[in-house]
Design an enzyme around this catalytic site. Sequence first.
Site, PDB file in Angstrom:
ATOM      1  N   ASN A   1      -4.705  13.980  -2.981  1.00  0.00           N
ATOM      2  CA  ASN A   1      -4.663  13.708  -1.542  1.00  0.00           C
ATOM      3  C   ASN A   1      -5.140  14.917  -0.744  1.00  0.00           C
ATOM      4  OD1 ASN A   1      -2.157  14.828  -2.461  1.00  0.00           O
ATOM      5  ND2 ASN A   1      -1.131  14.209  -0.575  1.00  0.00           N
TER       6      ASN A   1
ATOM      7  N   GLU B   1      -5.600   8.343  -4.567  1.00  0.00           N
ATOM      8  CA  GLU B   1      -6.237   7.202  -5.228  1.00  0.00           C
ATOM      9  C   GLU B   1      -7.579   6.884  -4.592  1.00  0.00           C
ATOM     10  OE1 GLU B   1      -3.238   7.496  -3.991  1.00  0.00           O
ATOM     11  OE2 GLU B   1      -1.738   6.363  -5.099  1.00  0.00           O
TER      12      GLU B   1
ATOM     13  N   CYS C   1      -0.216   3.298  -2.027  1.00  0.00           N
ATOM     14  CA  CYS C   1       0.040   2.636  -0.743  1.00  0.00           C
ATOM     15  C   CYS C   1      -0.804   1.358  -0.657  1.00  0.00           C
ATOM     16  CB  CYS C   1      -0.263   3.580   0.421  1.00  0.00           C
ATOM     17  SG  CYS C   1      -2.024   3.802   0.734  1.00  0.00           S
TER      18      CYS C   1
ATOM     19  N   CYS D   1      -4.592   1.816  -0.487  1.00  0.00           N
ATOM     20  CA  CYS D   1      -5.178   2.208  -1.781  1.00  0.00           C
ATOM     21  C   CYS D   1      -5.231   1.023  -2.739  1.00  0.00           C
ATOM     22  CB  CYS D   1      -4.393   3.359  -2.394  1.00  0.00           C
ATOM     23  SG  CYS D   1      -4.689   4.934  -1.562  1.00  0.00           S
TER      24      CYS D   1
END
Length: 158
Positions: A61, A74, A112, A115
């Site tokens: 991230n 991701e 999430c 993603c």
Amino acid sequence: MKNLDITTPVKVLDYDELPAADRHIVELARKATFRSYSPYSRFRVGAAIRLDNGEVIEGANQENIAYPSGTCAERSACYYAHARYPEAKFESIAIAARGTDGEFTPGPTAPCGACRQALLEYETLAGHDVKVLLAGRDNVYVLPSVKSLLPLAFTEFH
Ligand code: THU
């Protein structure tokens, strides 16, 4: 009226129970957490995607002072994977995270919603299931596909 029950099959395995290829991408996802740029949340996520050309693409991230401009691990991995090898098909993805204490999360970190939608695109392009490995400190959740993580997904428009 009829009821529709949608279930998500999850296998919970000890790290040692995973096949070598899966252990490898779990390790790479864990290592990728150390390349997370997350000064705002201090939550470090790493992802590793195995492609059918033998390559493994990692992501972490990346945050931004304007918070929504950041990107999850991701998506940094899947967008780079497809930008770098547009012809390659995804085979599997592993995700790991370290919390604000710097330790790997005891339980799995699940992607999430955004993603999941992004990963589903590449599963669709692959034309086959993409295995998902959600690594916690103590064990790994194994899901057979991205679509199993995103039931009733938005998949087409006209
Ligand atoms: N994050 C990810 O990288 N992947 C997820 O699936 C969930 C959240 C990141 C975004 C943000 O940088 C930090 O974790 C805290 O939400």
